[in-house]
Every structure is written in structure tokens, then in C-alpha cells.
Design an enzyme around this catalytic site. Structure first.
Site, mmCIF file in Angstrom:
data_model
loop_
_atom_site.group_PDB
_atom_site.id
_atom_site.type_symbol
_atom_site.label_atom_id
_atom_site.label_comp_id
_atom_site.label_asym_id
_atom_site.label_seq_id
_atom_site.Cartn_x
_atom_site.Cartn_y
_atom_site.Cartn_z
ATOM 1 N N TYR A 1 -35.891 23.013 -21.240
ATOM 2 C CA TYR A 1 -36.694 21.895 -20.784
ATOM 3 C C TYR A 1 -37.237 21.108 -21.982
ATOM 4 O O TYR A 1 -37.758 21.668 -22.919
ATOM 5 C CB TYR A 1 -37.851 22.336 -19.877
ATOM 6 C CG TYR A 1 -38.659 21.123 -19.547
ATOM 7 C CD1 TYR A 1 -38.076 20.112 -18.798
ATOM 8 C CD2 TYR A 1 -39.914 20.915 -20.072
ATOM 9 C CE1 TYR A 1 -38.742 18.929 -18.561
ATOM 10 C CE2 TYR A 1 -40.587 19.740 -19.835
ATOM 11 C CZ TYR A 1 -39.994 18.758 -19.084
ATOM 12 O OH TYR A 1 -40.648 17.594 -18.872
ATOM 13 N N GLU B 1 -48.410 24.383 -18.599
ATOM 14 C CA GLU B 1 -48.139 23.597 -17.397
ATOM 15 C C GLU B 1 -47.008 24.222 -16.575
ATOM 16 O O GLU B 1 -46.023 24.713 -17.141
ATOM 17 C CB GLU B 1 -47.746 22.177 -17.837
ATOM 18 C CG GLU B 1 -47.419 21.262 -16.674
ATOM 19 C CD GLU B 1 -46.865 19.911 -17.137
ATOM 20 O OE1 GLU B 1 -46.962 19.593 -18.331
ATOM 21 O OE2 GLU B 1 -46.339 19.192 -16.277
ATOM 22 N N HIS C 1 -45.304 14.079 -26.828
ATOM 23 C CA HIS C 1 -44.299 15.151 -26.793
ATOM 24 C C HIS C 1 -43.691 15.378 -28.167
ATOM 25 O O HIS C 1 -43.185 14.436 -28.777
ATOM 26 C CB HIS C 1 -43.137 14.780 -25.879
ATOM 27 C CG HIS C 1 -43.503 14.643 -24.435
ATOM 28 N ND1 HIS C 1 -42.583 14.336 -23.470
ATOM 29 C CD2 HIS C 1 -44.686 14.786 -23.797
ATOM 30 C CE1 HIS C 1 -43.185 14.275 -22.295
ATOM 31 N NE2 HIS C 1 -44.466 14.533 -22.462
ATOM 32 N N ASN D 1 -37.841 9.715 -9.685
ATOM 33 C CA ASN D 1 -36.685 10.016 -10.543
ATOM 34 C C ASN D 1 -35.543 10.689 -9.788
ATOM 35 O O ASN D 1 -35.712 11.764 -9.224
ATOM 36 C CB ASN D 1 -37.170 10.927 -11.682
ATOM 37 C CG ASN D 1 -36.238 10.900 -12.861
ATOM 38 O OD1 ASN D 1 -35.109 10.409 -12.781
ATOM 39 N ND2 ASN D 1 -36.704 11.431 -13.980
ATOM 40 N N ASP E 1 -44.982 22.946 -21.460
ATOM 41 C CA ASP E 1 -44.576 22.810 -20.054
ATOM 42 C C ASP E 1 -43.468 23.820 -19.767
ATOM 43 O O ASP E 1 -42.384 23.744 -20.350
ATOM 44 C CB ASP E 1 -44.066 21.369 -19.839
ATOM 45 C CG ASP E 1 -43.880 21.020 -18.377
ATOM 46 O OD1 ASP E 1 -43.826 21.941 -17.534
ATOM 47 O OD2 ASP E 1 -43.791 19.806 -18.076
ATOM 48 N N ASP F 1 -40.421 8.583 -16.830
ATOM 49 C CA ASP F 1 -39.983 8.041 -15.546
ATOM 50 C C ASP F 1 -41.142 7.487 -14.728
ATOM 51 O O ASP F 1 -40.967 7.138 -13.560
ATOM 52 C CB ASP F 1 -39.192 9.085 -14.752
ATOM 53 C CG ASP F 1 -39.939 10.379 -14.578
ATOM 54 O OD1 ASP F 1 -40.350 10.959 -15.587
ATOM 55 O OD2 ASP F 1 -40.117 10.812 -13.429
ATOM 56 N N TRP G 1 -35.053 23.577 -12.531
ATOM 57 C CA TRP G 1 -34.924 22.939 -13.840
ATOM 58 C C TRP G 1 -36.284 22.656 -14.439
ATOM 59 O O TRP G 1 -37.181 22.173 -13.846
ATOM 60 C CB TRP G 1 -34.154 21.609 -13.742
ATOM 61 C CG TRP G 1 -34.203 20.877 -15.047
ATOM 62 C CD1 TRP G 1 -33.582 21.243 -16.217
ATOM 63 C CD2 TRP G 1 -34.958 19.696 -15.350
ATOM 64 N NE1 TRP G 1 -33.898 20.364 -17.220
ATOM 65 C CE2 TRP G 1 -34.743 19.401 -16.716
ATOM 66 C CE3 TRP G 1 -35.794 18.873 -14.599
ATOM 67 C CZ2 TRP G 1 -35.340 18.306 -17.344
ATOM 68 C CZ3 TRP G 1 -36.376 17.789 -15.218
ATOM 69 C CH2 TRP G 1 -36.157 17.505 -16.582
ATOM 70 N N HIS H 1 -49.817 12.988 -14.853
ATOM 71 C CA HIS H 1 -48.431 12.978 -15.324
ATOM 72 C C HIS H 1 -48.134 11.627 -15.985
ATOM 73 O O HIS H 1 -48.545 10.595 -15.472
ATOM 74 C CB HIS H 1 -47.531 13.175 -14.105
ATOM 75 C CG HIS H 1 -46.094 13.403 -14.411
ATOM 76 N ND1 HIS H 1 -45.102 13.120 -13.513
ATOM 77 C CD2 HIS H 1 -45.476 13.897 -15.510
ATOM 78 C CE1 HIS H 1 -43.924 13.433 -14.037
ATOM 79 N NE2 HIS H 1 -44.121 13.914 -15.245
ATOM 80 N N HIS I 1 -42.128 24.270 -16.794
ATOM 81 C CA HIS I 1 -41.246 23.622 -15.819
ATOM 82 C C HIS I 1 -40.744 24.578 -14.745
ATOM 83 O O HIS I 1 -39.547 24.614 -14.408
ATOM 84 C CB HIS I 1 -40.083 22.919 -16.541
ATOM 85 C CG HIS I 1 -39.963 21.478 -16.180
ATOM 86 N ND1 HIS I 1 -38.843 20.946 -15.614
ATOM 87 C CD2 HIS I 1 -40.846 20.466 -16.287
ATOM 88 C CE1 HIS I 1 -39.032 19.658 -15.395
ATOM 89 N NE2 HIS I 1 -40.250 19.342 -15.791
#
Ligand code: EZ4
Ligand code: CO
Length: 405
Positions: free
Chosen positions: A159, A238, A122, A37, A212, A318, A405, A314, A214
Site C-alpha cells: 500500500y 490508520e 505522504h 475512485n 496506513d 482522489d 487492498w 481523508h 489499509h
């Protein structure tokens, strides 16, 4: 059998995907996913200039030898571009081997360890109310595990959300440069327990939940968040902190019983070795694409199993349906598989480019017994969606400091 050509494609159906086809002199071909990505073209060039010429004329049945050749032979080992390129080749070679054998790849790995693959989806939203509504409909759809992400009230984006704009995983090509978001750890820490309190209050204790972070916390903040969320019984938290220094997780681990997951940006087992061996994590999120293929991922799984670490690959948007298929074969086999991230079936346009027979029923994913990976790629359809430069967002603190990010 010999490899006669390696074709590399990049298309933007829904977002940019890098796809390869390895063609053989007997007409059988294999497909692989090389999507990285925001850095797609680096992988395309690596494949075209540095890998394809070396593999023409080789025997595609020698998956292990080709993997070793590309890994050791590069001299410059590891790294996301190299390992994603190797991952694409490896997937395509397993696809060929399965087609030649007339067997699905999971059979080649050792057969099924379970009837289907537990998927987590999600529930992202701009507010807790929005996340709760999505969670409710996902439970109705059959999900047994759901990841909750909510925007912070008043923030430009958190996120999993983009502050009322596009979803972070969509093509951002109308923005010439990475979108910029803002982060405030204190607001986040005060807010996120309420998200999970509401989920438990409204939907009870049976649904498994995860989240998550992130990579946005410091180790001591991560330790505190783990403790704050203990009452809500998460399946895992996560990426609380980056694992550049794997020792960091000792501190987090000493403070909380909330299970920990990490690994989506790991490229080799070395990124996870200390985390696994010291039992500092519970779930390893490495992917077949970014982790260098099925060949190394099965070794990571066997190593992780010795330390009671389970695999949770994962599966964000993407990763193309080819990586998704490869994961499902891997997940069906891996004795220490736990849960697969899964974001749905894609748009009709995506389904015209990637042909994949997948079913979701009562929380589990099922594939057919088609030989190989069981996913095909339509070159002509893909050509209708040319590559468009697109970046993931970047993140700054409110004072302008660059953050993860
Ligand atoms: O941010 O795939 O768990 N999933 C994630 C993803 C990643 C993107 C990066 O390209 O963290 O959404
Ligand atoms: Co993640």
C-alpha cells in the site's frame, strides 16, 4: 433564489474527478466534489438521473432540508454512491450560501478555532532509504506530520507503492482492469517496525509520524502491530482492520496504546457510532464527499468531541481540490480537528481546471477569505481531459486468496 440547473462533469486531469455545479436563477453557482475512485460514473448517473430533476426549482438556501430530502427521500439510505452524490450537492449548497452571504464557509460554521490547518503529507517509497530521503525533504519543507509507507522488499507492491510502476493514485487507464498486487502479512509485520525505527534514529522524536495499514490485518495481528510500534510514538495507525464489525476494535484497544484512526470509507455516522461512543478510536477520517457533505460531518464532529475523538479528514489525491477546500473550512472551525491529510498542490494542468488559493507555511495550510468554498472549476479546461476508466488495485495473498487492498 431558485436552483435552475445542476451540471455534472467528469474529467481525468491527473486522475478522474466528478464535479458538479449548481446554478441559480440569480447567477450565483456552487461547486461540489462527487469523486468516488473507480466508481465515478455510478455517482454521475445517480446525480443526473435521480437527484438533479428533484432539485430544480428548489431554494438552495435550505441546505438542511435538501440534505434530509435526499437522505430520507431515497428510501435506500446510505452507501458510497448515494452518500457521495449527496455530499457533492451539500458542498455546492454551502458554496452558494457563502457566496450569497459574502463570507467564507468557515464563518458560516462558527468561525475559526485555529489560525491554520495542520497538514500531513505522504512519504511513500520503494525502500526504507527512499522513504527516509522523502521524509527528510518534507521536514525541510515544513511538514510537522508525515505518513510513512514503504514497499516490502521483494513484493509486487505494497500500500502506497506499486512495485516500481505508477503511483497507485495515478490514472491506471493503460490497464483495462484493476492492477493485481500481492500481500504477505508475516513479511510486513517483520518489516514495518524497522521503517519507524529508522525514522526515529535519523530524524529524532519531534516529527509526528503515522502509517496506513489499509485494512490488511486480522484483529489480533493489529493488536500486535500496535504494540510493536509503541516505542516509535505514532500519531496514529490508520485502518488496521475493516470496521464492518465495530466491536472488533475492542480487542485491538485492549492491547495497545498506539492511537487508532479510521473512517475514510465511512458514509454515515452509523459506521462510526460504536467506535466513537466506546472510545475505541482516537481519530475519525470521514470525508465531506464520501461522508455525505459538510452538513453531516459537522454533526459527526460534535458527537465525536463528546468522546475525545478528533477529526482527521481523508485527503488522498482522489479527493478533488473542491473537497480539499471544503475540508479546510471544516478543519478551521471544528474544535476537535486534529490533522488534515494533504498531498500537495497538484499539477499545472490540475491548477488550470481547479482554481484554489491555498498556502502551506511551516506545517499549516491557509486559505483566503474568498466567499463560499473559495474554489472555482473551469468547464472548458476540464473538457480537454475526458474520463478514462481506471481502477484501484486489488490484492491477493501469495497463494492467490483474495485480500483487501
Ligand atoms: O486508498 O484514496 O489515507 N488514504 C488512503 C487513500 C485511499 C484512496 C482510495 O481511493 O488510504 O490513499
Ligand atoms: Co487511508
Amino acid at each position: 433564489m431558485k436552483i435552475t440547473a445542476i451540471k455534472v462533469f467528469v474529467n481525468s486531469v491527473s486522475r478522474n474527478f466528478v464535479t458538479i455545479k449548481i446554478i441559480t436563477d440569480e447567477g450565483t453557482y456552487g461547486v461540489g466534489d462527487g469523486t468516488l475512485n473507480g466508481r465515478e460514473i455510478a455517482v454521475v448517473k445517480y446525480l443526473e438521473e435521480h437527484i438533479a430533476p428533484c432539485l430544480i426549482g428548489r431554494d438552495p438556501s435550505q441546505i438542511e432540508d435538501i440534505w434530509q430530502y435526499l437522505f430520507k427521500g431515497a428510501y435506500w439510505r446510505k452507501g458510497p454512491v448515494t452518500m457521495t452524490a449527496i455530499g457533492a450537492i451539500d458542498m455546492a449548497l454551502w458554496d452558494i450560501k457563502g457566496k450569497v452571504a459574502g463570507m467564507p464557509v468557515y464563518q458560516l460554521l462558527g468561525g475559526k478555532s485555529r489560525k491554520g490547518v495542520t497538514a500531513y503529507g505522504h512519504a511513500n517509497g520503494e525502500s526504507i532509504d527512499e522513504v527516509m530521503a522523502t521524509l527528510g525533504s518534507m521536514i525541510e519543507e515544513g511538514y510537522k506530520v508525515v505518513r510513512l509507507q514503504s514497499a516490502l522488499p521483494g513484493a509486487k507492491g505494497t500500500y502506497g507503492t506499486m512495485g516500481g510502476k505508477k503511483n497507485y493514485y495515478e490514472l491506471q487507464s493503460d490497464r483495462p482492469l484493476p492492477p493485481e498486487l500481492e500481500w504477505n502479512t508475516a513479511k510486513y509485520m517483520n518489516f514495518v517496525p524497522e521503517l519507524f525505527r529508522r525514522a526515529r534514529a535519523e530524524y529524532g522524536n519531534e516529527i509526528r509520524l503515522c502509517h496506513d495499514v489499509h485494512n490488511r490485518l486480522t484483529p489480533i495481528e493489529a493488536a500486535r502491530l500496535g504494540k510493536l510500534l509503541e516505542p516509535y510514538d505514532l500519531l496514529f495507525l490508520e485502518d488496521m482492520v475493516p470496521a464492518d464489525n465495530q466491536d472488533t476494535f475492542k480487542l485491538i484497544r485492549q492491547h495497545t496504546t498506539t492511537p487508532l484512526a479510521i473512517g475514510e470509507i465511512f458514509n454515515t455516522v452509523w459506521d462510526a457510532k460504536d467506535l466513537i461512543q466506546n472510545q475505541l478510536i482516537d481519530y475519525c477520517r470521514m470525508a465531506v464527499s464520501h461522508g455525505g457533505g459538510i452538513t453531516p460531518l459537522r454533526k459527526v464532529a460534535d458527537f465525536a468531541a463528546m468522546y475525545n475523538v478528533r477529526m482527521a479528514p481523508h485527503g488522498a489525491p482522489d479527493l478533488s481540490p473542491i473537497a480539499c477546500a471544503a475540508h479546510i473550512h471544516f478543519d478551521l472551525w471544528a474544535p476537535n480537528f486534529a490533522v488534515q491529510e494533504f498531498v500537495g498542490f497538484g499539477t499545472p494542468a490540475m491548477n488550470s481546471v481547479f482554481k484554489f488559493d491555498l498556502k502551506f507555511d511551516d506545517g499549516l495550510l491557509y486559505i483566503t477569505d474568498a466567499p463560499g468554498l473559495g474554489v472555482d472549476f473551469d468547464e472548458a479546461e476540464a473538457a480537454k481531459y475526458p474520463y478514462k476508466r481506471s481502477y484501484l488495485p486489488v490484492n491477493r495473498l501469495e497463494d492467490g486468496t483474495m485480500w483487501g487492498w
